[in-house]
Enzyme design. Structure first.
Site, short mmCIF file in Angstrom:
data_model
loop_
_atom_site.label_atom_id
_atom_site.label_comp_id
_atom_site.label_asym_id
_atom_site.label_seq_id
_atom_site.Cartn_x
_atom_site.Cartn_y
_atom_site.Cartn_z
N SER A 73 -4.01 -6.18 -6.34
CA SER A 73 -5.45 -6.36 -6.24
C SER A 73 -6.45 -6.43 -6.01
CB SER A 73 -5.34 -4.91 -7.90
OG SER A 73 -4.34 -4.03 -7.53
N THR A 74 -6.10 -8.18 -6.31
CA THR A 74 -7.39 -8.92 -6.34
C THR A 74 -7.51 -9.34 -4.84
OG1 THR A 74 -6.02 -10.73 -6.40
CG2 THR A 74 -6.56 -9.78 -8.98
N VAL A 97 -0.54 -10.44 0.85
CA VAL A 97 0.98 -10.51 0.55
C VAL A 97 1.93 -9.69 1.01
CG1 VAL A 97 2.15 -10.10 -1.76
CG2 VAL A 97 -0.15 -11.01 -1.83
N ASP A 98 1.81 -8.26 1.45
CA ASP A 98 2.59 -7.67 1.75
C ASP A 98 3.14 -8.19 3.23
OD1 ASP A 98 3.74 -5.06 2.92
OD2 ASP A 98 1.92 -3.61 2.50
N ASN A 130 1.34 -1.14 -0.07
CA ASN A 130 -0.38 0.28 0.34
C ASN A 130 0.65 1.10 -0.12
OD1 ASN A 130 0.32 1.01 3.22
ND2 ASN A 130 -0.67 -0.92 3.46
N TYR A 160 -7.47 -5.02 -2.34
CA TYR A 160 -8.29 -3.84 -3.16
C TYR A 160 -10.10 -4.74 -3.73
CZ TYR A 160 -4.37 -0.50 -1.40
OH TYR A 160 -3.72 0.06 -0.96
P1 ADP Z 1 -3.77 -5.74 -2.92
O1 ADP Z 1 -4.07 -5.11 -1.58
O2 ADP Z 1 -2.82 -5.52 -3.89
O3 ADP Z 1 -5.41 -6.54 -3.14
P2 ADP Z 1 -3.43 -8.75 -1.44
O4 ADP Z 1 -2.39 -8.77 -0.70
O5 ADP Z 1 -4.35 -7.86 -0.57
O6 ADP Z 1 -2.75 -7.18 -2.28
O7 ADP Z 1 -3.84 -9.83 -2.28
C1 ADP Z 1 -3.49 -10.28 -3.93
C2 ADP Z 1 -3.27 -11.33 -3.87
O8 ADP Z 1 -2.92 -11.93 -3.24
C3 ADP Z 1 -5.27 -11.70 -3.52
O9 ADP Z 1 -5.38 -12.56 -5.09
C4 ADP Z 1 -4.09 -12.66 -2.52
O10 ADP Z 1 -5.34 -13.82 -2.11
C5 ADP Z 1 -2.59 -12.99 -3.06
N1 ADP Z 1 -2.54 -13.44 -2.00
C6 ADP Z 1 -2.09 -13.08 -0.15
N2 ADP Z 1 -1.25 -14.26 0.31
C7 ADP Z 1 -0.25 -14.52 -1.10
C8 ADP Z 1 0.82 -15.40 -0.35
N3 ADP Z 1 1.73 -15.13 0.63
N4 ADP Z 1 1.72 -15.52 -1.85
C9 ADP Z 1 0.78 -15.41 -3.32
N5 ADP Z 1 -0.23 -14.72 -3.32
C10 ADP Z 1 -0.81 -14.10 -1.66
#
Ligand code: ADP
Length: 182
Positions: free
Chosen positions: A122-123, A33-34, A24, A126
């Site tokens: 973003s999936t 992911v962050d 973010n 967001y």
């Molecule tokens: P954003 O805020 O851009 O939407 P998110 O981190 O909330 O980012 O989610 C982006 C995508 O990453 C989602 O499809 C989520 O399911 C996926 N995700 C979450 N954790 C992981 C991980 N450890 N490895 C790969 N994909 C992940």
């Protein structure tokens, strides 16, 4: 020519030159992911993000842009942080989502990274619908002028993996919409 590959799994366990973080704009960590990247990568990544906030990105990282830091304890040399757009049903923000992918590849080229692992930006929080995000992400990577040899999309669940696989297998539509080119 950039090879595009898909895997189902956890991005933070990938081995690649660079791993992309769906950050973010604060650059100071978040969920999804962050959070996973900072947890597994350790405090060096957050320290580097704080340095960026204290220097180039005092106002935060704008949506659609990208910046690299160390990857800390991850099996990568760099994390490339990018800020995806929040999904909107009333405003077309797909240009910003494409820009995220292009900017990450530009930063990768500057670093000399040849393998780059992306999440489905973003999936998550967001809320961008995965099939549409897959279409935009894959088109942006295919159209990018980059030295990156492999772009690997690391999809967390079967549904996201299936959406990216379907889009990857689809014949390309021409940007000009030529008849017969569908
Ligand atoms: P954003 O805020 O851009 O939407 P998110 O981190 O909330 O980012 O989610 C982006 C995508 O990453 C989602 O499809 C989520 O399911 C996926 N995700 C979450 N954790 C992981 C991980 N450890 N490895 C790969 N994909 C992940």
């Amino acid at each position: 020519m950039t090879r595009i590959t898909l895997v189902r799994g956890d991005l933070t366990r990938e081995h690649a030159d660079a791993i992309v973080n769906a950050a973010n704009s604060s650059l100071l960590g978040g969920g999804g992911v962050d959070g996973a990247i900072h947890r597994r990568g350790g405090p060096a990544i957050l320290d580097a993000c704080r340095d960026l906030r204290a220097s180039r990105y005092g106002g935060g990282l704008p949506t659609g842009q990208a910046v690299a830091t160390t990857a800390g304890a991850l099996a990568a040399r760099w994390v490339i942080h990018t800020v995806g757009p929040v999904w909107s049903a009333t405003e077309d923000r797909s240009g910003l989502l494409a820009a995220c992918h292009r900017q990450c590849l530009r930063v990768a080229d500057e670093l000399g990274a040849r393998t780059v692992a992306f999440p489905a930006i973003s999936t998550g929080v967001y809320r961008w619908p995965v099939p549409d995000a897959a279409r935009i992400a894959l088109a942006a990577v295919r159209d990018a002028d980059t030295e990156v040899a492999e772009v690997r999309f690391v999809l967390f669940d079967d549904r996201a993996h299936a959406a990216f696989a379907a889009e990857l297998g689809r014949p390309r539509r021409s940007a000009a919409g030529d008849p017969g080119d569908a």
